[in-house]
Write a protein that holds these residues in place. Structure first.
Motif, PDB file in Angstrom:
ATOM      1  N   GLU A 122      10.775  43.180  33.718  1.00  0.00           N
ATOM      2  CA  GLU A 122      11.004  42.554  35.020  1.00  0.00           C
ATOM      3  C   GLU A 122       9.800  42.744  35.940  1.00  0.00           C
ATOM      4  O   GLU A 122       9.330  41.794  36.582  1.00  0.00           O
ATOM      5  N   ILE A 244      14.742  39.807  43.703  1.00  0.00           N
ATOM      6  CA  ILE A 244      15.129  39.057  42.526  1.00  0.00           C
ATOM      7  C   ILE A 244      16.637  38.832  42.551  1.00  0.00           C
ATOM      8  O   ILE A 244      17.413  39.696  42.987  1.00  0.00           O
ATOM      9  N   ARG A 249      17.418  37.799  37.061  1.00  0.00           N
ATOM     10  CA  ARG A 249      17.409  38.991  36.211  1.00  0.00           C
ATOM     11  C   ARG A 249      18.000  38.679  34.844  1.00  0.00           C
ATOM     12  O   ARG A 249      17.486  39.120  33.808  1.00  0.00           O
ATOM     13  N   ARG A 250      19.062  37.906  34.824  1.00  0.00           N
ATOM     14  CA  ARG A 250      19.671  37.535  33.539  1.00  0.00           C
ATOM     15  C   ARG A 250      18.701  36.702  32.705  1.00  0.00           C
ATOM     16  O   ARG A 250      18.619  36.870  31.482  1.00  0.00           O
ATOM     17  N   GLU A 253      16.125  39.043  31.245  1.00  0.00           N
ATOM     18  CA  GLU A 253      16.703  39.851  30.170  1.00  0.00           C
ATOM     19  C   GLU A 253      16.897  39.036  28.903  1.00  0.00           C
ATOM     20  O   GLU A 253      16.752  39.564  27.788  1.00  0.00           O
TER      21      GLU A 253
END
Length: 265
Positions: A122, A244, A249-250, A253
């Motif tokens: 990230e 963010i 974030r998803r 990931e």
């Protein structure tokens, strides 16, 4: 999706490179690296060896690679860092982009202490975004500005929205050719050839100072004066202003799942 994406070339065995190779080391190196498996060529070109052959560093872009290369340069130059772009230096350190044939036997024999750095995916992708598209300080930014605009990038729309555009651009790059995606946001496991190369130490940017001190100590250079150099910041990128979002974030990931799993983030 028919929007353009800038990807790295799949081969450097071009007429131009063959013509220039007898005169310029960087082109000769490109042709020599064509003898390596395709997924290792870019990785091996990012090696940096110290002149005393004690240390061998693999540059993983957006993971303190400029900082570390400057420190390795200073190690052989009376504590003085390089005054220009250290990634173009061909003296004071041995960069594979100019000296692959000299580095190759040391690399294959695993003689130097061999290390690299990784970073939380990230933080790394946000740093790349700011470096290229907010601060616009990366010298290669022009390669991506047109394709990013085609994907919807517009400075007037704000950082949060443009970061969404950037994540879509990365996803499109991965879909087209993950291996030849720009190394600044390519998977770190691809950048460092995680499954193919054995390192003495894989440090973390989040623990940078302690890890670098460990590297120098293990290489027999614990007396090198790191303090002043560690206090300096080379090519630092300002923190992102916008928070963010959970959706962003998803996406990160999902895109960088192999890095999260392999590197323990």
């Amino acid at each position: 999706m028919d929007k353009p994406v800038f990807l790295l070339p799949t081969s450097q065995n071009t007429v131009l490179n063959r013509l220039l190779a007898p005169f310029f080391p960087r082109y000769k190196v490109l042709l020599e690296l064509e003898k390596q498996p395709p997924h290792l060529r870019g990785t091996l070109r990012n090696l940096i060896m110290t002149q005393d052959h004690r240390l061998l560093f693999l540059r993983n872009q957006k993971c303190a690679c400029t900082q570390t290369t400057q420190i390795l340069y200073a190690y052989a130059n009376h504590g003085e860092p390089h005054k220009g772009n250290v990634h173009r230096a061909d003296r004071g350190i041995l960069p594979a982009r100019y000296r692959w044939m000299e580095i190759k036997p040391y690399f294959e024999a695993h003689v130097p202490y061999f290390f690299t750095f990784v970073r939380h995916p990230e933080a790394r992708v946000r740093s790349a975004f700011r470096n290229f598209f907010v601060d616009q300080t990366n010298i290669a930014r022009h390669k991506h500005m047109g394709p990013m605009r085609a994907h919807g990038f517009d400075p007037a729309q704000g950082e949060a929205r443009n970061f969404d555009v950037f994540l879509d651009y990365i996803a499109h790059s991965f879909e087209l050719d993950r291996l030849n995606t720009d190394t600044h946001w390519r998977l770190q496991t691809d950048n460092i050839a995680f499954r193919d190369i054995t390192y003495d130490h894989i440090g973390r940017v989040e623990n940078y100072e302690a890890d670098l001190r460990h590297v120098f100590a293990q290489a027999g250079a614990a007396d090198f004066p790191l303090d002043a150099l560690l206090a300096r910041r080379f090519n630092s990128t300002a923190s992102a202003r916008a928070d963010i979002t959970p959706e962003q974030r998803r996406k990160i990931e999902t895109l960088y799942a192999p890095d999260y799993e392999a590197l323990g983030y």
